[in-house]
Design an enzyme around this catalytic site. Structure first.
Site, mmCIF file in Angstrom:
data_model
loop_
_atom_site.group_PDB
_atom_site.id
_atom_site.type_symbol
_atom_site.label_atom_id
_atom_site.label_comp_id
_atom_site.label_asym_id
_atom_site.label_seq_id
_atom_site.Cartn_x
_atom_site.Cartn_y
_atom_site.Cartn_z
ATOM 1 N N HIS A 66 41.540 -50.211 51.089
ATOM 2 C CA HIS A 66 40.410 -49.320 50.222
ATOM 3 C C HIS A 66 39.422 -49.265 51.293
ATOM 4 C CE1 HIS A 66 38.011 -47.876 47.221
ATOM 5 N NE2 HIS A 66 36.916 -48.579 47.585
ATOM 6 N N HIS A 74 31.937 -42.945 46.374
ATOM 7 C CA HIS A 74 31.231 -43.827 45.209
ATOM 8 C C HIS A 74 30.164 -44.881 45.583
ATOM 9 C CE1 HIS A 74 35.094 -45.621 46.303
ATOM 10 N NE2 HIS A 74 34.385 -46.853 46.327
ATOM 11 N N ASP A 83 38.381 -47.382 42.575
ATOM 12 C CA ASP A 83 36.856 -48.183 42.626
ATOM 13 C C ASP A 83 35.849 -47.421 41.936
ATOM 14 O OD1 ASP A 83 35.509 -50.608 43.425
ATOM 15 O OD2 ASP A 83 34.697 -49.775 45.497
ATOM 16 N N ASP A 94 35.836 -47.784 52.035
ATOM 17 C CA ASP A 94 34.843 -46.982 51.666
ATOM 18 C C ASP A 94 34.027 -46.221 52.572
ATOM 19 O OD1 ASP A 94 34.374 -48.235 48.775
ATOM 20 O OD2 ASP A 94 34.411 -50.148 49.994
HETATM 21 ZN ZN LIG Z 1 35.026 -48.887 47.063
#
Ligand SMILES: [Zn+2]
Length: 1004
Positions: free
Chosen positions: A262, A578, A374, A264
């Site tokens: 994951h 996000h 997420d 970001d």
């Molecule tokens: Zn995230």
């Protein structure tokens, strides 16, 4: 038999840690190390490889915050290692706990080929298997000294989050730079014992299986000579074969492991660092896929793939090859894993348009899965958009973070505002960084709410962010867990393979209707106000730029700015990631975002201005008013232009007892000597908006220090204390505008209140210098409403005003787009805004009856991760619209976000399309992205009812066809008449694509 269980368990723990794991690398020799510390921002790979090196010794500090150091390690494989497996062990000074959030490296061969990444849990590089002895070794490492922001004392304010404030002290110390023998048998033994030890701890103490494993472990440890672990590891493993080959029970839970990292797109590091994080992880995963034939890795966010293609072609080439094997999988279909609460209708749609299009064009992959592990809650408008993009499944685990209520399903149908249902899975493993440890797997099986009816769940497996993705240890665990008694089974699968099984086994899953509200991170609707305003403004301007550029292209033959609009959309979509739009990134990210939005807004205004001047023609005196909103305004049709008409006058008079009275024939507003709105009387309905004895437009200040996650969270107790900012420094008239000035703490607030066409316009300027405070603007309303509506994508969502259950009580801060609306039968009130997203609604009962208070959230001042969050000058625009129906709320919401534009000229501009029903809102008029010149029109029913309307294209149309969001036909092309009848269900979304005819079309 005597119970020696804990003794054997403790023995396993110590021997594994102190004897077996250290024996994985039984011999090592140091490498020579040279370094070049790049002076500023990261340099191109070729430049880093070519820069001169200076010697550096292990133990030396290196790496100021956000620096890049290029290391070169050289050495020779000792002759006596012939036939062994040899690896380089390269420890940059990793902290083994903060896996994704610290220094990282990417290893290159001398020719610049990327090899793999270096991360806290992957410090190795394979050199030879088997070694010949005497091989020369030379590797380069591009090492990034990213600071740990989320430290052992999390959420403590830090200046490390911006290069400009982070200082220059080195953060790391070079720990190990060796060539070493890798003893594969010892490593396999370690994996056997780890998996069995984990499993043993999850089994009931009274289960036979647990004791069988315990005794086998004991025999293995007995077989091991601790002075010769390598020489006896094979014998120890032999003792474990039996327990490792016992198959899973038929009822065992089935886990589909999907290799994942994951990443970001920006968060505790700037955007530029994510480009490198993706390159490191992708290199690491292509390398692992070459070694592990069963492994499957999925990477989401088309933007991250596009970065590889643009910035790291050498990594991109490896990824393209791996995708062709079907085991490096493009996951989801969005440009980024965006927030889904705040993005507006069209932006949410374009996330899918650009994400899916990238995967289709590059790989021919058209995913049906949406991958959002997420994201901080899911708006009820999303299911329809997912479907309109050609997808049908959603994955997220985030709702497991909810603080109050436990979601009742893991696999279910999620129904949106229009009735679209999406097959949705929440991985019961409750993480997107699974490591396939026994505890995680057992939790997934126990936690799975759909047991009995379904058996499959998904586990996103790998270290995210700077962790490098899946490790060879995770792959080794999966191999042992494929079919093991007492454990869920584990199989590497693609998201699509998982969903196919999950759907097949669960034909009638339960249904959840409405938003998937995350009972956490509610302050992400308010933190970093300028990032949010940049998003809202950019969305509005993108709509207008497409509308006017398409109109100019059709009417005047002007060029349509395809490239600019594509680029600007992608920039705005990226910033909806996000942690950017929610305001939860470091100062650096938000500083850059503010600048980026300025540039986006400037360029879009330029596009709009060029198109409008082309449409207006040569100025001949007079002013032309362009209406970019989807409803007629002041006699100017939606999407058209007409000469300016005079505005209605507002009467102003002094108020008895102080203050002023404003009146425009529809609304009479009294502002008292404190600058508060004590009356807003709807003259047509003969009805008061403000409850007796109350005052609206009241600024309220709360202490706001959440227990954790400062930028993300506002905790419920913030409401326990409040300061009403009723003191005014000045209340005066400026023309027909009442100006109210207040000061509080170190801050000041100026409001300008104006009346226009039955609405009270409130322009609020705040010079904000508070710490850990929450500023709201309160509007007590004399309305009894059990629920209220807030605009979402392509419609609105209802939320209760009461707190009967814990589910309702938990929604104490929620999201709106352009409006919030509440009503009694026949009469309602709307609050519209051009910039804020957070609000709360509460109810009171007193001797006058039930009243409802709406408060819009203006500003917060959290100190983590940006210690200076939102300090400085801000401006917000709101309008209170008494007597508003839901249709009025929709229209006024568009008006405040799409102000009229004035251009010299006098010849009216006819809209490209007109619709004869205000309930049908056109959200996009544009030329097709494929450059064909076709006109694309998207519209929806906006009030939650049925609509029958006539859509008229005011240009010659040869053919019209319904399409999905990607502008791909979904119906049969038709030759339209002058009018296209449309019939819409509540909130139904439709996209039409119109091929332009050379000559005017003939009416039927
Ligand atoms: Zn995230």
């Amino acid at each position: 038999m005597h119970d020696d269980r804990t003794l054997v368990e403790a023995r396993l723990k110590r021997v594994l840690t102190e004897r077996i794991r250290p024996a994985i690398y039984p011999e090592s020799v140091p490498l020579e190390v040279g370094v070049w510390h790049a002076p500023g921002e990261p340099v191109p790979v070729a430049e880093g490889l070519a820069a001169p090196r200076e010697p550096i010794a292990v133990g030396t500090p290196w790496g100021p915050p956000w620096g890049t150091s290029w290391f070169t390690v050289t050495g020779t494989v000792p002759e006596e290692w012939q036939g062994r497996i040899v690896e380089a062990v390269l420890d940059l000074g990793f902290n083994p706990e903060k896996i994704g959030f610290q220094c990282e490296g990417l290893v290159y061969r001398p020719d610049g080929t990327p090899v793999k990444s270096l991360n806290p849990r992957t410090q190795w590089v394979r050199i030879a298997n088997p070694a010949q002895g005497g091989e020369e070794v030379c590797l380069h490492i591009e090492a990034a000294s990213n600071p740990i922001i989320l430290d052992y004392q999390p959420f403590k304010p830090t200046l490390l989050g911006d290069k400009e404030t982070a200082g220059t002290e080195p953060l790391y110390r070079l720990a190990r730079m060796d060539l070493a023998v890798f003893d594969k048998t010892v490593w396999e033994l370690a994996m056997d014992l780890e998996v069995l030890g984990d499993l043993m701890h999850e089994l009931p103490v009274d289960s036979g299986r647990r004791w069988e494993i315990l005794r086998a472990v004991e025999r293995a440890l007995d077989a091991l000579d601790l002075q010769d672990v390598g020489g006896t590891a094979e014998a120890a493993r032999a003792e474990l074969t039996g327990v490792l080959s016992s198959p899973a029970e038929p009822s065992a839970h089935r886990i589909s492991a999907v290799g994942h990292a994951h990443i970001d797109s920006a968060w505790l590091w700037p955007l530029r660092e994510t480009v490198r994080k993706v390159a490191r992880t992708a290199s690491n995963m292509t390398a692992l896929l070459e070694e592990e034939p069963d492994f499957v890795f999925a990477m989401s966010q088309a933007q991250q793939w596009a970065w590889l293609k643009e910035h790291r072609p050498e990594v991109w080439a490896k990824v393209v090859k791996a995708v062709a094997t079907g085991r490096f999988v493009p996951a989801g279909g969005m440009w980024v894993e965006s927030d889904t609460n705040m993005p507006g209708s069209e932006a949410m749609a374009r996330q899918f348009v650009h994400g899916k299009r990238f995967f289709i064009e590059e790989f021919g992959v058209d995913n049906e899965e949406v991958w959002l592990p997420d994201t901080f809650g899911f708006a009820a408008g999303l299911p329809q958009i997912i479907k309109a993009a050609g997808s049908k499944r959603l994955l997220t685990q985030k709702i497991s973070w909810s603080q109050t209520n436990t979601f009742p399903h893991h696999t279910f149908l999620w129904e949106g505002i229009d009735g679209t249902r999406i097959f949705t899975h929440f991985p019961p493993i409750d993480t997107y960084n699974a490591q396939l440890r026994g505890g995680e797997l057992a939790h997934a099986a126990r936690n799975f709410k759909d047991k009995g009816a379904a058996r499959h769940s998904l586990a996103p497996t790998g270290h995210g962010d700077g962790g490098g993705g899946t490790t060879r240890e995770m792959v080794a665990r999966a191999a042992r867990l494929r079919d093991l008694e007492g454990s869920p089974t584990v199989t590497w699968e693609t998201p699509a393979e998982f969903f196919a099984k999950a759907e097949a086994e669960y034909p009638n899953p339960p249904v959840w209707v409405g938003e998937l509200y995350l009972e956490l991170h509610r302050a992400t609707l308010t933190s970093q106000a300028k990032t949010k305003q940049g998003n809202r403004r950019s969305e509005a301007l993108l709509r207008e730029a497409e509308l006017w550029a398409a109109t100019a292209a059709v009417r005047t033959g002007a060029d349509y700015p395809y490239e600019a609009l594509d680029r600007l959309w992608k920039t705005v979509l990226l910033h909806q990631f996000h942690d950017i739009l929610p305001g939860s990134s470091i100062a650096w990210v938000h500083r850059e975002a503010r600048r980026t939005y300025e540039l986006v807004i400037e360029e879009l205004n330029g596009i709009i201005d060029t198109a409008q001047r082309a449409l207006a023609g040569e100025p001949t005196g007079g002013t032309l008013v362009f209406n970019g909103a989807p409803h007629e305004r002041h006699g100017v049709p939606a999407g058209g232009a007409a000469p300016e008409a005079p505005a209605a006058a507002v009467q102003v008079s002094p108020r008895e007892g102080g203050g002023f009275v404003l009146e425009d024939g529809r609304l009479k507003v009294e502002i008292d000597g404190r600058g508060l709105v004590v009356s807003a009387y709807d003259l047509r309905a003969e009805r008061e908006t403000v409850p007796p004895g109350r005052a609206a437009c009241l600024p309220q200040l709360h202490q706001d220090f959440p227990n954790k996650w400062d930028a993300w969270d506002v905790d419920e107790f913030y409401r326990n204390t409040v300061t009403d900012l009723t003191e005014a420094d000045d209340v005066r008239l400026d023309g027909a505008t009442v100006v109210v000035e207040r000061s509080f703490g170190k801050s000041s607030l100026t409001q300008r209140l104006t009346l226009a066409e039955g609405r009270l316009e409130i322009d609020t300027e705040v010079d904000w210098h508070e710490t850990e405070k929450f500023l709201k603007l309160a509007f007590p309303l004399d309305v009894r409403a059990d629920r209220y509506a807030a605009e979402s994508q392509y419609g609105h969502t209802f939320r209760p005003t009461h707190t009967n259950t814990s589910w309702e009580a938990a929604k104490f801060e929620a999201c709106n787009h352009r409006f919030v609306h509440l009503e009694e039968p026949g009469w309602g009130v709307a609050m519209v805004t051009d910039s804020t997203y957070g609000h709360d609604v509460t109810r009171d009962v007193d001797e006058h009856g039930t009243t409802t208070t709406l408060r819009v959230s203006l500003l917060r001042a959290p100190r983590f991760p940006d210690p200076e969050t939102d300090q400085g000058l801000h401006r917000f625009r709101h309008a209170l619209v008494p007597g508003a129906s839901i249709g009025d709320a929709v229209r006024e919401g568009h008006f405040i976000n799409q102000p009229e534009r004035r251009v010299p000229g006098s010849a009216p501009v006819e809209p490209l399309v007109t619709v004869d029903d205000d309930a049908v809102v056109v959200t996009a008029v544009k030329l097709a992205d494929d450059g064909s010149g076709d006109v694309v029109v998207r519209f929806h029913e906006s009030r939650g009812g049925r609509a029958r309307a006539t859509l008229r294209p005011n240009f010659p149309v040869a053919e019209v066809v319904t399409t999905d969001l990607l502008e791909r036909p979904t119906g049969e092309p038709e030759r339209p008449g002058a009018a296209i009848p449309v019939s819409l269900r509540p909130f139904e979304l439709v996209t039409l694509r119109m091929k332009r005819a050379a000559r005017p079309a003939v009416s039927r």
